[in-house]
Design an enzyme around this catalytic site. Structure first.
Site, PDB file in Angstrom:
ATOM      1  N   CYS A  78       0.583  -1.001  -0.228  1.00  0.00           N
ATOM      2  CA  CYS A  78       0.247   0.340  -0.076  1.00  0.00           C
ATOM      3  C   CYS A  78       0.645   1.487   0.054  1.00  0.00           C
ATOM      4  CB  CYS A  78      -0.666  -0.209   0.834  1.00  0.00           C
ATOM      5  SG  CYS A  78      -2.639   1.341   0.405  1.00  0.00           S
ATOM      6  N   HIS A 176      -3.536  -4.890   1.574  1.00  0.00           N
ATOM      7  CA  HIS A 176      -2.764  -5.528   3.065  1.00  0.00           C
ATOM      8  C   HIS A 176      -2.494  -6.387   2.996  1.00  0.00           C
ATOM      9  CE1 HIS A 176      -1.972  -1.349   4.402  1.00  0.00           C
ATOM     10  NE2 HIS A 176      -3.522  -0.885   3.940  1.00  0.00           N
ATOM     11  N   GLU A 178      -0.528  -7.787   5.163  1.00  0.00           N
ATOM     12  CA  GLU A 178      -0.497  -8.414   6.501  1.00  0.00           C
ATOM     13  C   GLU A 178      -1.305  -8.552   7.555  1.00  0.00           C
ATOM     14  OE1 GLU A 178       0.092  -6.126   5.008  1.00  0.00           O
ATOM     15  OE2 GLU A 178       0.112  -3.888   6.353  1.00  0.00           O
TER      16      GLU A 178
END
Ligand code: GLN
Length: 193
Positions: A78, A176, A178
Site C-alpha cells: 500500500c 494489506h 499482513e
C-alpha cells in the site's frame, strides 16, 4: 533463518512483523541506516506515504533505503508500494523509483475506502504461492497501479487493475497481506532473500 527488516517509522509495521514470523522468517524493526546492514530483505509497510516520506528524510534514510533496494529485495504494501514506484500522482510525490510502475494515490476514491475481497491467483502466482484458493485482500485507501513497465509481472488484479506486481527482487501490493492469516505472500517474499 532469513532476516527481514520492516521499516518502522509509521504505519502497520507490527502486523508485518507477525506475518514474517508466521511465514518462518525472523523480523526486525528498522529505523536507522545501520539497521539495514543486519537484514536480507526489507518491507515498506502500509500507512500514510507522505508522512512516511517526511520521516524517512528526517532520519536521513532516503538514500540508504534506495541504495539497499538496488541490491536487495524490497516488499512494499500500500503506502510502501507508493514509495517503490517510479512515478506517483494525485498528487505527485517523490518515490524511490525501484519499480517501473506508476501509481495514483487513493485511486479508488470513496468506492474503496476499505474493502475485503478475494482475488483470483494469476497463473504465475498459483504455482509459486501454492494452493488454489484466492487471496484475501484488504484494501484501505489503496493506490491504483496505472502503468507497468515491460519488466513488471502482474501477479494479481482487481477490477482489471494490477494489485500485486513483481519486478526482479521486488514485490508490491496495493492491499494489506499482513492483515490476513494467509501468509503466502510473505513466504513468497522470503523466498526472494
Ligand atoms: N492512502 C495512503 C497513501 O497515500 C496509503 C494507504 C495505506 O497504506 N493503507 O499513502
Amino acid at each position: 533463518m532469513k532476516t527481514v527488516g520492516i521499516l518502522a517509522l509509521q504505519g502497520d509495521f507490527e502486523a508485518h512483523r507477525k506475518a514474517v514470523e508466521a511465514a518462518g522468517g525472523r523480523a526486525v524493526e528498522v529505523r536507522t541506516a545501520a539497521g539495514l546492514d543486519q537484514i536480507g530483505g526489507l518491507i515498506l509497510p502500509g500507512g500514510e506515504s507522505t508522512t512516511m516520506l517526511r520521516l524517512i528524510h528526517a532520519e536521513g534514510l532516503f538514500e540508504p533505503l534506495q541504495r539497499f533496494g538496488r541490491g536487495r529485495p524490497v516488499f512494499g504494501t500500500c503506502a510502501g508500494a507508493i514509495l517503490l514506484a517510479s512515478r506517483v500522482t494525485h498528487p505527485e510525490q517523490e518515490s524511490f523509483g525501484l519499480m517501473d510502475i506508476e501509481v495514483e494515490r487513493n485511486g479508488y476514491g470513496r468506492q474503496l475506502d476499505s474493502r475485503v475481497v478475494r482475488l483470483p491467483l494469476e497463473d504465475g502466482l498459483r504455482e509459486r504461492a501454492g494452493g488454489d484458493d484466492g487471496l484475501e485482500a484488504v484494501f484501505i485507501r489503496a493506490p491504483i497501479i496505472r502503468e507497468t513497465g515491460a519488466g513488471v509481472r502482474v501477479l494479481a488484479r482487481y477490477l482489471g487493475d494490477p494489485v500485486l506486481v513483481e519486478q526482479g527482487l521486488h514485490l508490491a501490493a496495493t492491499f494489506h497481506p499482513e492483515l490476513t492469516r494467509d501468509h503466502r505472500l510473505h513466504r513468497l517474499f522470503l523466498a526472494k532473500i
